[in-house]
Enzyme design. Structure first.
Site, mmCIF file in Angstrom:
data_model
loop_
_atom_site.group_PDB
_atom_site.id
_atom_site.type_symbol
_atom_site.label_atom_id
_atom_site.label_comp_id
_atom_site.label_asym_id
_atom_site.label_seq_id
_atom_site.Cartn_x
_atom_site.Cartn_y
_atom_site.Cartn_z
ATOM 1 N N LEU A 137 0.848 -1.016 -0.133
ATOM 2 C CA LEU A 137 -0.149 -0.062 -0.063
ATOM 3 C C LEU A 137 1.033 1.083 -0.081
ATOM 4 C CD1 LEU A 137 -2.722 -0.779 2.624
ATOM 5 C CD2 LEU A 137 -2.808 -1.071 0.211
ATOM 6 N N ASP A 138 0.651 2.278 -0.685
ATOM 7 C CA ASP A 138 1.283 3.404 -0.711
ATOM 8 C C ASP A 138 1.440 3.777 0.408
ATOM 9 O OD1 ASP A 138 1.250 3.295 -3.336
ATOM 10 O OD2 ASP A 138 -0.446 4.828 -3.666
ATOM 11 N N LYS A 139 2.627 4.685 0.895
ATOM 12 C CA LYS A 139 2.676 5.435 2.403
ATOM 13 C C LYS A 139 1.675 5.850 3.146
ATOM 14 C CE LYS A 139 5.365 9.123 4.488
ATOM 15 N NZ LYS A 139 6.257 10.049 4.368
ATOM 16 N N THR A 141 -1.827 5.518 2.150
ATOM 17 C CA THR A 141 -3.070 4.664 1.996
ATOM 18 C C THR A 141 -3.090 3.748 3.156
ATOM 19 O OG1 THR A 141 -2.774 4.659 -0.427
ATOM 20 C CG2 THR A 141 -4.280 2.964 0.770
ATOM 21 N N ARG A 236 -5.223 5.762 -8.014
ATOM 22 C CA ARG A 236 -4.972 7.136 -7.996
ATOM 23 C C ARG A 236 -4.652 7.515 -9.492
ATOM 24 N NH1 ARG A 236 0.048 7.585 -4.245
ATOM 25 N NH2 ARG A 236 -0.201 9.754 -4.588
#
Length: 317
Positions: A137-139, A141, A236
């Site tokens: 997961l992105d930082k 998210t 995104r």
């Protein structure tokens, strides 16, 4: 801390006339083909006690033996980082990742990551590639991630990601009023000039995102998304591509849309929302040891709830 792997299997005659690495992949499905090939090369996977080449053909009836030692995969340090563990057993770990936590060490983030915290919580993960992390997961998210605690579990989970049987559902708040749900089927690749960004690219990798409306507000929409593929920044990029970028996503929506007529409270919340409004709410998978279907769901984090409450209050003004 090293872990010993010892397994044997007899080669059925119907697999005769096939290469050793092909037979090994069928008889030891818990391990990746590349790892089996490395063990063959290192003499840790033998045929009737003999070391042969991966390309050598078998006749059937031989005994394959693995005697291998798993060695630490990297120089990462264990760190005592608080983890919100939703589920754990001998094979997998499911966590609820907070905003701001980087998943894997990289340039600029060599420590303080989820991987460092996993090594502290479960030291044997140092022997598993990427400490058992199979998806990221992105930082900024939030939400659910699964981590493999054994090589076998990792191989099983990676296969589920590749065949798209793992279920991953997200919630997001996007800028703009959506009239309905749909599917974005657009390939994604590295941006041509801005290398830290991804973009819809004709020669990119296949990427498919399903979305449906949960709640419409006058200027924003609360949506649920389901991933078929797992490309970097997929949600995104796809939402920005169709004109509905995520609230707070400064990478793919550099300017926050502040429509005339919104109240001061909503204006303040939108301008100060310090991350993309994206949460991995639900995760479903086949348990790698039991083949039982398991699902987890976690509530929205407080900042996300506050954003929705402020949108509702502004609508009711």
């Amino acid at each position: 801390m090293n872990t010993q792997i010892s397994q044997t299997a007899e080669v059925p005659f119907e697999l005769g006339n096939k290469r050793l690495d092909q037979v090994a992949a069928q008889l030891f499905p818990d391990f990746s083909r590349s790892r089996l090939q490395q063990w063959i090369k290192d003499g840790q996977l033998t045929v009737d006690g003999q070391i042969i080449r991966a390309r050598d053909k078998l006749v059937g009836g031989e005994t394959l033996t693995i005697n291998a030692e798993l060695e630490p995969e990297g120089e990462w340090q264990a760190e005592d980082i608080d983890l919100d563990i939703v589920y754990e057993d001998d094979d997998i770990l499911v966590i609820n990742k907070p905003a701001g936590l980087v998943v894997h060490p990289a340039a600029g983030n060599y420590d303080g990551t989820l991987l460092n915290g996993l090594l502290h919580h479960c030291p044997q993960l140092e022997n598993i590639p990427r400490a058992g992390i199979v998806h990221r997961l992105d930082k900024d998210t939030t939400g659910l991630m699964v981590v493999a605690k054994t090589l076998q579990a990792q191989n099983h989970l990676v296969a589920q990601l590749q065949d798209r049987s793992m279920g991953r559902e997200y919630e997001a708040v996007v800028q703009g009023y959506m009239t309905g749900g749909g599917v974005v089927d657009e390939p994604i690749g590295r941006h041509g000039t801005q290398r830290t960004k991804m973009a819809v690219m004709p020669l990119g990798k296949e990427a498919v995102t399903h979305y449906r409306v949960l709640k419409r507000f006058p200027t924003h929409t609360h949506i649920r998304l389901k991933l078929e593929t797992g490309r970097t920044h997929q949600i995104r990029v796809h939402m920005a591509h169709i004109g509905y970028p995520l609230v707070g996503d400064t990478t793919y929506a550099p300017r926050t849309r502040l429509t005339k007529g919104i109240g001061p409270q909503l204006r303040e919340v939108l301008l100060s929302f310090g991350r993309q409004a994206l949460h991995a709410r639900k995760l479903g998978l086949l348990h790698p040891a039991t083949d039982e279907w398991m699902e987890w769901e976690v509530d929205l984090p407080e900042d996300f709830k506050h954003l929705l409450a402020t949108l509702k209050a502004d609508e009711d003004r």
